[in-house]
Scaffold this motif. Structure first.
Motif, PDB file in Angstrom:
ATOM      1  N   SER A  68      -8.806   4.502  -4.376  1.00 36.28           N
ATOM      2  CA  SER A  68      -8.052   5.185  -5.490  1.00 36.28           C
ATOM      3  C   SER A  68      -6.659   4.705  -5.553  1.00 36.28           C
ATOM      4  O   SER A  68      -6.239   4.071  -4.545  1.00 36.28           O
ATOM      5  CB  SER A  68      -7.829   6.692  -5.161  1.00 36.28           C
ATOM      6  N   ILE A  69      -6.062   4.703  -6.684  1.00 41.95           N
ATOM      7  CA  ILE A  69      -4.722   4.094  -6.950  1.00 41.95           C
ATOM      8  C   ILE A  69      -3.678   5.084  -5.983  1.00 41.95           C
ATOM      9  O   ILE A  69      -2.866   4.590  -5.378  1.00 41.95           O
ATOM     10  CB  ILE A  69      -4.376   4.247  -8.296  1.00 41.95           C
ATOM     11  N   SER A  70      -3.936   6.408  -5.892  1.00 41.93           N
ATOM     12  CA  SER A  70      -3.120   7.173  -5.167  1.00 41.93           C
ATOM     13  C   SER A  70      -3.119   6.742  -3.733  1.00 41.93           C
ATOM     14  O   SER A  70      -1.895   6.964  -3.158  1.00 41.93           O
ATOM     15  CB  SER A  70      -3.711   8.618  -5.110  1.00 41.93           C
ATOM     16  N   ALA A  71      -4.195   6.142  -3.044  1.00 41.48           N
ATOM     17  CA  ALA A  71      -4.397   5.712  -1.839  1.00 41.48           C
ATOM     18  C   ALA A  71      -3.065   4.343  -1.576  1.00 41.48           C
ATOM     19  O   ALA A  71      -3.034   3.989  -0.495  1.00 41.48           O
ATOM     20  CB  ALA A  71      -5.559   5.468  -1.329  1.00 41.48           C
ATOM     21  N   TYR A  72      -2.722   3.935  -2.741  1.00 40.92           N
ATOM     22  CA  TYR A  72      -1.766   2.939  -2.459  1.00 40.92           C
ATOM     23  C   TYR A  72      -0.228   3.306  -1.974  1.00 40.92           C
ATOM     24  O   TYR A  72       0.334   2.435  -1.840  1.00 40.92           O
ATOM     25  CB  TYR A  72      -1.648   2.054  -3.597  1.00 40.92           C
ATOM     26  N   TYR A  73      -0.338   4.609  -2.031  1.00 38.22           N
ATOM     27  CA  TYR A  73       0.895   5.107  -1.456  1.00 38.22           C
ATOM     28  C   TYR A  73       1.081   4.690  -0.167  1.00 38.22           C
ATOM     29  O   TYR A  73       2.084   4.288   0.447  1.00 38.22           O
ATOM     30  CB  TYR A  73       0.778   6.799  -1.470  1.00 38.22           C
ATOM     31  N   TYR A  74      -0.067   4.382   0.642  1.00 39.15           N
ATOM     32  CA  TYR A  74       0.360   3.982   2.077  1.00 39.15           C
ATOM     33  C   TYR A  74       0.096   2.467   2.039  1.00 39.15           C
ATOM     34  O   TYR A  74       0.159   1.936   3.512  1.00 39.15           O
ATOM     35  CB  TYR A  74      -1.027   4.655   2.728  1.00 39.15           C
ATOM     36  N   THR A  75       0.322   1.748   1.249  1.00 33.48           N
ATOM     37  CA  THR A  75       0.717   0.264   1.238  1.00 33.48           C
ATOM     38  C   THR A  75       1.922   0.012   0.576  1.00 33.48           C
ATOM     39  O   THR A  75       2.918   0.656   0.212  1.00 33.48           O
ATOM     40  CB  THR A  75      -0.503  -0.311   0.372  1.00 33.48           C
ATOM     41  N   PRO A  76       2.501  -1.270   0.543  1.00 34.65           N
ATOM     42  CA  PRO A  76       3.676  -1.646   0.013  1.00 34.65           C
ATOM     43  C   PRO A  76       4.034  -1.242  -1.336  1.00 34.65           C
ATOM     44  O   PRO A  76       4.934  -1.182  -1.870  1.00 34.65           O
ATOM     45  CB  PRO A  76       3.837  -3.097   0.156  1.00 34.65           C
ATOM     46  N   PRO A 120       1.299  13.069  -1.340  1.00 39.51           N
ATOM     47  CA  PRO A 120       0.493  11.739  -1.445  1.00 39.51           C
ATOM     48  C   PRO A 120      -0.997  12.406  -0.910  1.00 39.51           C
ATOM     49  O   PRO A 120      -1.278  13.460  -0.390  1.00 39.51           O
ATOM     50  CB  PRO A 120       0.889  10.609  -0.377  1.00 39.51           C
ATOM     51  N   THR A 121      -1.830  11.853  -1.469  1.00 39.67           N
ATOM     52  CA  THR A 121      -3.514  11.958  -1.151  1.00 39.67           C
ATOM     53  C   THR A 121      -3.471  11.649   0.268  1.00 39.67           C
ATOM     54  O   THR A 121      -2.819  10.937   1.077  1.00 39.67           O
ATOM     55  CB  THR A 121      -4.335  10.989  -1.687  1.00 39.67           C
ATOM     56  N   PRO A 122      -4.391  12.732   1.101  1.00 43.22           N
ATOM     57  CA  PRO A 122      -4.443  12.701   2.431  1.00 43.22           C
ATOM     58  C   PRO A 122      -5.362  11.512   2.910  1.00 43.22           C
ATOM     59  O   PRO A 122      -5.569  11.087   4.159  1.00 43.22           O
ATOM     60  CB  PRO A 122      -5.229  13.971   2.907  1.00 43.22           C
ATOM     61  N   ASN A 123      -5.928  10.633   2.075  1.00 43.30           N
ATOM     62  CA  ASN A 123      -7.010   9.643   2.088  1.00 43.30           C
ATOM     63  C   ASN A 123      -6.232   8.371   2.413  1.00 43.30           C
ATOM     64  O   ASN A 123      -5.817   7.805   1.318  1.00 43.30           O
ATOM     65  CB  ASN A 123      -8.087   9.344   1.420  1.00 43.30           C
ATOM     66  N   VAL A 124      -5.889   7.697   3.380  1.00 45.79           N
ATOM     67  CA  VAL A 124      -5.049   6.647   3.664  1.00 45.79           C
ATOM     68  C   VAL A 124      -6.085   5.460   3.104  1.00 45.79           C
ATOM     69  O   VAL A 124      -5.492   4.447   2.595  1.00 45.79           O
ATOM     70  CB  VAL A 124      -4.696   6.554   5.141  1.00 45.79           C
ATOM     71  N   GLY A 125      -7.226   5.489   3.466  1.00 37.04           N
ATOM     72  CA  GLY A 125      -8.064   4.306   3.011  1.00 37.04           C
ATOM     73  C   GLY A 125      -7.988   3.279   4.143  1.00 37.04           C
ATOM     74  O   GLY A 125      -7.217   3.288   5.387  1.00 37.04           O
ATOM     75  N   GLU A 126      -8.737   2.353   3.895  1.00 36.45           N
ATOM     76  CA  GLU A 126      -8.681   0.968   4.890  1.00 36.45           C
ATOM     77  C   GLU A 126      -8.380  -0.469   4.354  1.00 36.45           C
ATOM     78  O   GLU A 126      -8.590  -1.426   4.883  1.00 36.45           O
ATOM     79  CB  GLU A 126     -10.131   0.692   5.582  1.00 36.45           C
ATOM     80  N   CYS A 127      -7.915  -0.392   3.181  1.00 45.06           N
ATOM     81  CA  CYS A 127      -7.611  -1.824   2.588  1.00 45.06           C
ATOM     82  C   CYS A 127      -6.109  -1.805   2.193  1.00 45.06           C
ATOM     83  O   CYS A 127      -5.401  -1.058   1.885  1.00 45.06           O
ATOM     84  CB  CYS A 127      -8.248  -1.700   1.140  1.00 45.06           C
ATOM     85  N   GLY A 128      -5.452  -2.988   2.467  1.00 42.96           N
ATOM     86  CA  GLY A 128      -4.203  -3.248   2.353  1.00 42.96           C
ATOM     87  C   GLY A 128      -3.506  -4.365   3.198  1.00 42.96           C
ATOM     88  O   GLY A 128      -4.313  -4.550   4.096  1.00 42.96           O
ATOM     89  N   SER A 129      -2.531  -4.970   2.585  1.00 40.78           N
ATOM     90  CA  SER A 129      -1.772  -6.132   3.426  1.00 40.78           C
ATOM     91  C   SER A 129      -1.242  -5.477   4.622  1.00 40.78           C
ATOM     92  O   SER A 129      -1.248  -6.043   5.587  1.00 40.78           O
ATOM     93  CB  SER A 129      -0.538  -6.589   2.422  1.00 40.78           C
ATOM     94  N   ILE A 130      -0.618  -4.057   4.308  1.00 39.70           N
ATOM     95  CA  ILE A 130       0.012  -3.290   5.722  1.00 39.70           C
ATOM     96  C   ILE A 130      -0.382  -1.732   5.312  1.00 39.70           C
ATOM     97  O   ILE A 130      -0.226  -1.344   4.082  1.00 39.70           O
ATOM     98  CB  ILE A 130       1.661  -3.453   5.598  1.00 39.70           C
ATOM     99  N   LEU A 131      -0.830  -1.042   6.217  1.00 38.09           N
ATOM    100  CA  LEU A 131      -1.134   0.232   6.117  1.00 38.09           C
ATOM    101  C   LEU A 131      -0.294   1.238   6.944  1.00 38.09           C
ATOM    102  O   LEU A 131      -0.222   0.828   8.150  1.00 38.09           O
ATOM    103  CB  LEU A 131      -2.677   0.488   6.593  1.00 38.09           C
ATOM    104  N   THR A 132       0.329   2.093   6.314  1.00 34.47           N
ATOM    105  CA  THR A 132       1.013   3.202   7.000  1.00 34.47           C
ATOM    106  C   THR A 132      -0.210   4.362   7.460  1.00 34.47           C
ATOM    107  O   THR A 132      -1.038   4.543   6.759  1.00 34.47           O
ATOM    108  CB  THR A 132       2.238   3.676   6.166  1.00 34.47           C
TER     109      THR A 132
END
Length: 343
Positions: A68-76, A120-132
């Motif tokens: 989801s686009i919302s999950a990009y909250y946990y990326t840069p 933010p969405t509670p779903n962090v996801g597993e994709c990103g350059s850096i994940l918080t």
């Protein structure tokens, strides 16, 4: 001394507004619409850039997408995500609709946008350059939502006080009265009452069941926000149709008197209003989208949202708000648009 003298002379001759009230209104609404489109472009760019740098958690190479686009909250993308939603929310609230209903719908969508950003969405996801992670999620929500609710509460109090003092924020001294002014007033009052009721409900849920609020407020606000955006698009389609109907009647009268034949215009807002629910049904009903149906749905809604504002910015570029010009029998629209929209 020469510089001081020139500065004084400039200041003396710069007193007062640089332009007429009408020009200021037109430019302000134009800038707000352009700002909304710009924020969508900025958010899209941030997501695409992050995709180019992304990889699955535990994997050092390859590109991937969040679900989801919302999950990009946990990326840069986080700062752009929050900033864009807050800026869009403020713009939607500040922008006056061509009808009172559109104004109410835009206000509700604008009120909900910061909630989508700050919860933010509670779903962090597993994709990103850096994940918080979500370690500080609850603390951040408590702080930010409290600030938003207090800020909104002050706004409600000020609006109510101005109304009680017979100085409503919607009032403009000396403005000409309209035939539907009483109806517009009722819609504004009902909108205020509904917004106040939802505000109280938000406080109650936030204080009574913080766990539920943290888990569900993001998607509840996001879905409701897009519903109000869709309602604003539908209202535009209806208003455009009937405004155009008045214009065509006036233009036909001018044609009979020897004027030019009135051009035809396609109701492009109706197309957007139909495409939004169509995209929802197609994406959710098609297995091809799989686990990425949410990001596809969000992307399609955001794209149609941006197209809507581009179309409205183009149509109302020179006029700010939509209304038939009964003197010339011409729909207020950007120059050169008449022939492009024939069909």
């Amino acid at each position: 001394m020469m510089f001081v003298s020139r500065l004084r002379n400039w200041a003396e001759h710069s007193v007062g507004a640089a332009e007429s009230d009408d020009a200021v209104v037109v430019k302000t609404t134009r800038y707000l619409r352009l700002a909304i489109v710009t924020m969508v472009i900025g958010l899209s760019t941030a997501v695409l850039y992050e995709h180019s740098k992304s990889h699955l958690k535990g994997v050092d190479s390859g590109h991937c997408w969040q679900h989801s686009i919302s999950a990009y909250y946990y990326t840069p993308v986080q700062s752009v995500f929050v900033g864009a939603l807050v800026a869009i929310g403020i713009s939607l609230i500040a922008l006056k609709g061509s009808t009172e209903l559109e104004d109410v719908f835009l206000n509700f969508a604008g009120i909900l946008a910061p909630v989508v950003a700050f919860v933010p969405t509670p779903n962090v996801g597993e994709c990103g350059s850096i994940l918080t992670d979500t370690t500080n999620r609850g603390t951040n929500i408590s702080n930010n939502v409290t600030a938003v609710l207090v800020m909104a509460g002050v706004a409600f109090l000020v609006l109510g006080a101005l109304r009680a003092l017979d100085r409503p924020v919607t009032g403009v001294p000396g403005a000409p009265a309209h035939a539907d002014e009483a109806s517009a007033h009722r819609i504004a009052v009902y909108g205020y009452g509904l917004a106040l009721a939802l505000y109280v409900a938000a406080w109650v849920v936030f204080l009574a069941d913080r766990e539920w609020f943290n888990a569900n407020a993001h998607w509840s606000a996001a879905i409701t926000m897009f519903v109000f955006i869709w309602l604003a698009v539908v209202n535009n389609a209806i208003n455009f149709h009937f405004t155009r109907k008045k214009v065509v009647a006036a233009q036909h009268a001018a044609e009979e008197a020897g004027g030019a034949k009135p051009p035809k215009r396609v109701n492009r807002y109706l197309a957007i209003a139909l495409l939004m629910p169509a995209a929802l049904v197609i994406i959710l009903a098609t297995p091809w989208f799989g686990d990425y149906d949410t990001i596809w749905l969000e992307a399609s809604m955001i794209a149609l949202f941006a197209v809507f504002w581009v179309l409205q910015t183009q149509e109302l570029w020179n006029h700010g708000l939509r209304s038939p010009d009964t003197r010339t029998g011409a729909l207020q629209q950007p120059q050169g648009a008449e022939e492009r929209d024939a069909g």
